[in-house]
Write a protein that holds these residues in place. Structure first.
Motif, PDB file in Angstrom:
ATOM      1  N   LEU A  89       0.824  -1.204   0.000  1.00  0.00           N
ATOM      2  CA  LEU A  89       0.000   0.000   0.000  1.00  0.00           C
ATOM      3  C   LEU A  89       0.860   1.257   0.000  1.00  0.00           C
ATOM      4  CD1 LEU A  89      -2.840  -0.774   2.588  1.00  0.00           C
ATOM      5  CD2 LEU A  89      -2.907  -0.967   0.088  1.00  0.00           C
ATOM      6  N   PRO A  90       0.380   2.334  -0.620  1.00  0.00           N
ATOM      7  CA  PRO A  90       1.071   3.613  -0.486  1.00  0.00           C
ATOM      8  C   PRO A  90       1.133   4.026   0.983  1.00  0.00           C
ATOM      9  CG  PRO A  90      -0.571   3.706  -2.240  1.00  0.00           C
ATOM     10  CD  PRO A  90      -0.791   2.412  -1.510  1.00  0.00           C
ATOM     11  N   VAL A  91       2.159   4.774   1.348  1.00  0.00           N
ATOM     12  CA  VAL A  91       2.343   5.191   2.746  1.00  0.00           C
ATOM     13  C   VAL A  91       1.094   5.882   3.280  1.00  0.00           C
ATOM     14  CG1 VAL A  91       3.648   6.748   4.248  1.00  0.00           C
ATOM     15  CG2 VAL A  91       4.842   5.369   2.528  1.00  0.00           C
ATOM     16  N   THR A  92       0.497   6.751   2.499  1.00  0.00           N
ATOM     17  CA  THR A  92      -0.667   7.494   2.974  1.00  0.00           C
ATOM     18  C   THR A  92      -1.838   6.578   3.320  1.00  0.00           C
ATOM     19  OG1 THR A  92      -2.129   9.364   2.490  1.00  0.00           O
ATOM     20  CG2 THR A  92      -1.545   7.932   0.639  1.00  0.00           C
ATOM     21  N   GLU A  93      -1.990   5.459   2.585  1.00  0.00           N
ATOM     22  CA  GLU A  93      -3.086   4.538   2.884  1.00  0.00           C
ATOM     23  C   GLU A  93      -2.780   3.720   4.149  1.00  0.00           C
ATOM     24  OE1 GLU A  93      -4.588   2.228  -0.355  1.00  0.00           O
ATOM     25  OE2 GLU A  93      -4.385   3.877  -1.795  1.00  0.00           O
ATOM     26  N   SER A  94      -1.508   3.383   4.367  1.00  0.00           N
ATOM     27  CA  SER A  94      -1.140   2.723   5.621  1.00  0.00           C
ATOM     28  C   SER A  94      -1.453   3.623   6.806  1.00  0.00           C
ATOM     29  CB  SER A  94       0.354   2.366   5.620  1.00  0.00           C
ATOM     30  OG  SER A  94       0.633   1.277   4.767  1.00  0.00           O
ATOM     31  N   LEU A  95      -1.126   4.891   6.684  1.00  0.00           N
ATOM     32  CA  LEU A  95      -1.390   5.834   7.766  1.00  0.00           C
ATOM     33  C   LEU A  95      -2.886   6.002   7.987  1.00  0.00           C
ATOM     34  CD1 LEU A  95       1.320   8.557   7.005  1.00  0.00           C
ATOM     35  CD2 LEU A  95       1.441   6.649   8.618  1.00  0.00           C
ATOM     36  N   GLU A  96      -3.654   5.989   6.911  1.00  0.00           N
ATOM     37  CA  GLU A  96      -5.109   6.098   7.023  1.00  0.00           C
ATOM     38  C   GLU A  96      -5.688   4.885   7.744  1.00  0.00           C
ATOM     39  OE1 GLU A  96      -8.700   7.857   6.847  1.00  0.00           O
ATOM     40  OE2 GLU A  96      -6.952   8.782   5.909  1.00  0.00           O
ATOM     41  N   SER A  98      -9.145  10.982  15.536  1.00  0.00           N
ATOM     42  CA  SER A  98     -10.137  11.831  14.878  1.00  0.00           C
ATOM     43  C   SER A  98      -9.579  12.354  13.556  1.00  0.00           C
ATOM     44  CB  SER A  98     -10.516  13.014  15.773  1.00  0.00           C
ATOM     45  OG  SER A  98      -9.443  13.927  15.871  1.00  0.00           O
ATOM     46  N   ALA A  99     -10.473  12.659  12.633  1.00  0.00           N
ATOM     47  CA  ALA A  99     -10.051  13.128  11.312  1.00  0.00           C
ATOM     48  C   ALA A  99      -9.248  14.418  11.426  1.00  0.00           C
ATOM     49  CB  ALA A  99     -11.271  13.338  10.421  1.00  0.00           C
ATOM     50  N   ALA A 100      -9.677  15.318  12.306  1.00  0.00           N
ATOM     51  CA  ALA A 100      -8.974  16.593  12.461  1.00  0.00           C
ATOM     52  C   ALA A 100      -7.568  16.388  13.015  1.00  0.00           C
ATOM     53  CB  ALA A 100      -9.775  17.525  13.368  1.00  0.00           C
ATOM     54  N   ARG A 101      -7.470  15.527  14.032  1.00  0.00           N
ATOM     55  CA  ARG A 101      -6.153  15.276  14.616  1.00  0.00           C
ATOM     56  C   ARG A 101      -5.255  14.560  13.625  1.00  0.00           C
ATOM     57  NH1 ARG A 101      -2.875  17.905  17.361  1.00  0.00           N
ATOM     58  NH2 ARG A 101      -1.262  16.651  18.337  1.00  0.00           N
ATOM     59  N   PHE A 102      -5.801  13.640  12.849  1.00  0.00           N
ATOM     60  CA  PHE A 102      -5.027  12.932  11.835  1.00  0.00           C
ATOM     61  C   PHE A 102      -4.459  13.911  10.809  1.00  0.00           C
ATOM     62  CE2 PHE A 102      -5.033  10.965   7.577  1.00  0.00           C
ATOM     63  CZ  PHE A 102      -4.053   9.999   7.771  1.00  0.00           C
TER      64      PHE A 102
END
Length: 318
Positions: free
Chosen positions: A102-109, A118-122
């Motif tokens: 997976l791309p790094v951003t999807e792993s982090l998601e 929370s979405a804001a904190r993420f």
């Protein structure tokens, strides 16, 4: 943040076959006690097989000790595992928490959902870490295609995404070049200073310890042998401090009372001494006209090697 009292863990192995073999008991950790304050960075050192990994696995809740008391932020790791791991971050130099394809951003998601961030904190954390760790160029790259330095930076972001109170680092700069190592050290210093993240660092790269930790603990053969300031360790067990003196001209007699002559090359003379530098410097400047003086501290790597090889601490805890 961490309190450990009389921690003991043994392992039993079978030798010589199933029927006639004997059970061998190995004491991996023997009555270890220490505490780590909130916001500290502590280097946890020892040779391979010393007991570091076993004690850290107890602290993370992966192992249950035979006896002893462990409190991490008010929780017992192996009893309150779910709540405990939600407050931990970990980076292991030889392993990754990223999904390989997976791309790094999807792993982090995915980690955001696992840790219920929370979405804001993420978004805020991702923005901060992208800037501090320079993740931008490879956020959309699969983990399998990252260089080692890129993967380590992504793993650090993943470990801190959920704002943990405690961060375990095991060989966080292994295999990296000088620039990549310093970038990671600077990031660790930053999150420790700005977020008060407590850091327990295990590494064989002693430059990591010098750059990050003021306090070190040394474990060997399952026993805690030293717990104190890194500077004090060097003073007690390091080789002598060195005074490099550039005289105006080569002195007729380079010997200075109270100092050990290590070498002379024309006007440059090297002396060994212990303790404070003021008295040796005064003696040298009284001996002959001086152009420049440099004080060289004991090398931490040589100090630790002397401790491991010579058993300098095995007579008791310093």
């Amino acid at each position: 943040m961490i309190t450990v009292h009389n921690l003991k863990k043994t392992f039993r192995t079978r030798q010589g076959g199933l029927l006639r073999g004997q059970t061998r008991v190995m004491e991996a950790v023997k009555d270890v006690s220490f505490s780590v304050g909130r916001g500290e960075i502590v280097g946890y050192l020892g040779p391979n097989g010393a007991g570091k990994s076993t004690s850290i696995k107890v602290l993370t809740g992966l192992l249950v000790p035979d006896s002893g008391q462990v409190d991490v932020g008010g929780l017992v790791p192996w009893q309150d595992r779910r709540a405990h791991v939600a407050r931990l971050g970990a980076v292991f130099g030889q392993r990754t928490t990223l999904w390989w394809d997976l791309p790094v951003t999807e792993s982090l998601e995915l980690l955001r959902h696992i840790y219920r961030v929370s979405a804001a904190r993420f978004r805020q954390n991702l923005h901060d870490f992208t800037e501090l760790l320079e993740l931008g160029p490879f956020l959309h790259t699969p983990a399998r295609a990252l260089s080692l330095g890129q993967r380590m930076r992504a793993d650090l972001a993943a470990a801190l995404l959920h704002d943990p109170e405690l961060l375990f680092l095991d060989e966080p700069t292994v295999g990296l070049d000088v620039v990549a190592k310093e970038r990671i050290r600077e990031f660790i210093r930053h999150v420790n200073a700005t977020r008060e993240v407590t850091v327990l660092l295990t590494t064989h790269d002693l430059t990591d310890v010098e750059r990050l930790a003021r306090r070190v603990m040394i474990i060997d053969h399952g026993s805690l042998l030293y717990d104190g300031a890194l500077a004090q360790l060097q003073v007690r067990y390091g080789s002598a401090r060195e005074l490099v003196v550039d005289f105006d001209a080569a002195p007729p007699d380079p010997q200075v009372p109270g100092l050990t002559l290590l070498g002379a090359d024309g006007p440059r003379v090297r002396y060994g001494f212990s303790g404070a530098a003021a008295t040796p410097i005064a003696r040298v400047t009284a001996h002959a006209p001086v152009r420049d003086i440099t004080v060289k501290e004991p090398d931490i790597e040589a100090t630790i090697r002397r401790i491991y090889e010579g058993g300098l601490l095995r007579s008791g805890v310093a």
